[in-house]
Scaffold this motif. Structure first.
Motif, PDB file in Angstrom:
ATOM      1  N   VAL A   1     -17.356  19.916 -11.766  1.00 40.94           N
ATOM      2  CA  VAL A   1     -16.331  20.883 -11.352  1.00 40.94           C
ATOM      3  C   VAL A   1     -15.062  20.608 -12.151  1.00 40.94           C
ATOM      4  N   PRO A   2     -14.224  21.623 -12.304  1.00 40.99           N
ATOM      5  CA  PRO A   2     -12.993  21.405 -13.078  1.00 40.99           C
ATOM      6  C   PRO A   2     -12.154  20.285 -12.486  1.00 40.99           C
ATOM      7  N   ASN A   3     -11.593  19.470 -13.354  1.00 45.78           N
ATOM      8  CA  ASN A   3     -10.707  18.413 -12.898  1.00 45.78           C
ATOM      9  C   ASN A   3      -9.435  19.022 -12.328  1.00 45.78           C
ATOM     10  N   SER A   4      -9.150  18.679 -11.116  1.00 50.38           N
ATOM     11  CA  SER A   4      -7.967  19.234 -10.469  1.00 50.38           C
ATOM     12  C   SER A   4      -7.410  18.212  -9.496  1.00 50.38           C
ATOM     13  N   TRP A   5      -6.110  18.059  -9.500  1.00 47.54           N
ATOM     14  CA  TRP A   5      -5.436  17.105  -8.630  1.00 47.54           C
ATOM     15  C   TRP A   5      -4.669  17.836  -7.544  1.00 47.54           C
ATOM     16  N   GLY A   6      -4.614  17.208  -6.383  1.00 48.54           N
ATOM     17  CA  GLY A   6      -3.720  17.696  -5.359  1.00 48.54           C
ATOM     18  C   GLY A   6      -2.290  17.301  -5.684  1.00 48.54           C
ATOM     19  N   GLN A   7      -1.376  17.755  -4.870  1.00 48.72           N
ATOM     20  CA  GLN A   7       0.035  17.456  -5.094  1.00 48.72           C
ATOM     21  C   GLN A   7       0.410  16.053  -4.648  1.00 48.72           C
ATOM     22  N   GLY A   8      -0.451  15.428  -3.868  1.00 53.14           N
ATOM     23  CA  GLY A   8      -0.196  14.079  -3.404  1.00 53.14           C
ATOM     24  C   GLY A   8       0.458  14.058  -2.042  1.00 53.14           C
ATOM     25  N   THR A   9       0.198  12.971  -1.325  1.00 50.45           N
ATOM     26  CA  THR A   9       0.837  12.770  -0.028  1.00 50.45           C
ATOM     27  C   THR A   9       1.433  11.369  -0.003  1.00 50.45           C
ATOM     28  N   GLN A  10       2.658  11.269   0.408  1.00 49.67           N
ATOM     29  CA  GLN A  10       3.341   9.991   0.459  1.00 49.67           C
ATOM     30  C   GLN A  10       2.872   9.191   1.670  1.00 49.67           C
ATOM     31  N   VAL A  11       2.514   7.953   1.431  1.00 48.60           N
ATOM     32  CA  VAL A  11       2.218   7.023   2.512  1.00 48.60           C
ATOM     33  C   VAL A  11       3.207   5.862   2.401  1.00 48.60           C
ATOM     34  N   THR A  12       3.958   5.647   3.433  1.00 47.98           N
ATOM     35  CA  THR A  12       4.919   4.553   3.469  1.00 47.98           C
ATOM     36  C   THR A  12       4.521   3.585   4.570  1.00 47.98           C
ATOM     37  N   VAL A  13       4.376   2.328   4.203  1.00 45.33           N
ATOM     38  CA  VAL A  13       4.020   1.291   5.172  1.00 45.33           C
ATOM     39  C   VAL A  13       5.282   0.501   5.489  1.00 45.33           C
ATOM     40  N   SER A  14       5.724   0.635   6.704  1.00 47.19           N
ATOM     41  CA  SER A  14       6.961  -0.018   7.109  1.00 47.19           C
ATOM     42  C   SER A  14       6.983  -0.189   8.616  1.00 47.19           C
ATOM     43  N   SER A  15       7.576  -1.290   9.036  1.00 48.32           N
ATOM     44  CA  SER A  15       7.720  -1.510  10.475  1.00 48.32           C
ATOM     45  C   SER A  15       9.000  -0.877  10.988  1.00 48.32           C
TER      46      SER A  15
ATOM     47  N   ASP B   1       0.822  -1.211   0.000  1.00 51.10           N
ATOM     48  CA  ASP B   1       0.000   0.000   0.000  1.00 51.10           C
ATOM     49  C   ASP B   1       0.856   1.261   0.000  1.00 51.10           C
ATOM     50  N   THR B   2       2.154   1.099   0.039  1.00 51.11           N
ATOM     51  CA  THR B   2       3.051   2.251  -0.056  1.00 51.11           C
ATOM     52  C   THR B   2       2.853   2.922  -1.411  1.00 51.11           C
ATOM     53  N   ALA B   3       2.574   4.218  -1.380  1.00 51.49           N
ATOM     54  CA  ALA B   3       2.259   4.939  -2.619  1.00 51.49           C
ATOM     55  C   ALA B   3       2.130   6.427  -2.316  1.00 51.49           C
ATOM     56  N   VAL B   4       2.106   7.190  -3.383  1.00 47.30           N
ATOM     57  CA  VAL B   4       1.669   8.581  -3.279  1.00 47.30           C
ATOM     58  C   VAL B   4       0.162   8.576  -3.507  1.00 47.30           C
ATOM     59  N   TYR B   5      -0.554   9.154  -2.592  1.00 45.86           N
ATOM     60  CA  TYR B   5      -2.012   9.196  -2.659  1.00 45.86           C
ATOM     61  C   TYR B   5      -2.452  10.601  -3.070  1.00 45.86           C
TER      62      TYR B   5
END
Length: 117
Positions: free
Chosen positions: A103-117, A91-95
């Motif tokens: 509404v106009p199509n617009s994306w956020g800049q993304g947030t990194q999610v890292t799954v790690s112990s 599930d590690t990814a930029v979300y």
């Protein structure tokens, strides 16, 4: 101009639940016929749709993630959120969150999610 902005914890441990929030400015998430989505991009891979919440609160999910995903919204704060449970390193990814439909199509800049112990 619609401006979605993601926020999240960054690092989570396997088996935990990650909670992400998209704060929207420039348009209401209840705008008729609008839709608000979560998309992710694992490292070195393509984009993968996770889930969508429509203007009326109806939700739609990627079948492969449906059992672990929950998209909700806070109309007072003009935010929508994603909870992804039982996360693994896969599930590690930029979300990203994005807007589409009436509404106009617009994306956020993304947030990194890292799954790690």
């Amino acid at each position: 101009q619609v401006h979605p902005q993601e926020s999240g914890p960054g690092l989570v441990k396997p088996s935990q639940t990650v909670s992400l929030t998209c704060t929207v400015s420039g348009a209401s998430i209840t705008t008729s016929d609008s839709a608000w989505a979560w998309i992710r991009q694992p490292p070195g891979k393509g984009l993968e749709w996770v889930g969508t919440i429509a203007f009326d609160g109806e939700t739609y999910y990627n079948p492969s993630l449906r059992s672990r995903s929950f998209v909700s919204r806070n109309t007072l704060k003009n935010q929508f959120s994603l909870e992804l449970s039982s996360v693994t390193p896969e599930d590690t990814a930029v979300y990203f969150c994005d807007s589409w439909g009436s509404v106009p199509n617009s994306w956020g800049q993304g947030t990194q999610v890292t799954v790690s112990s």
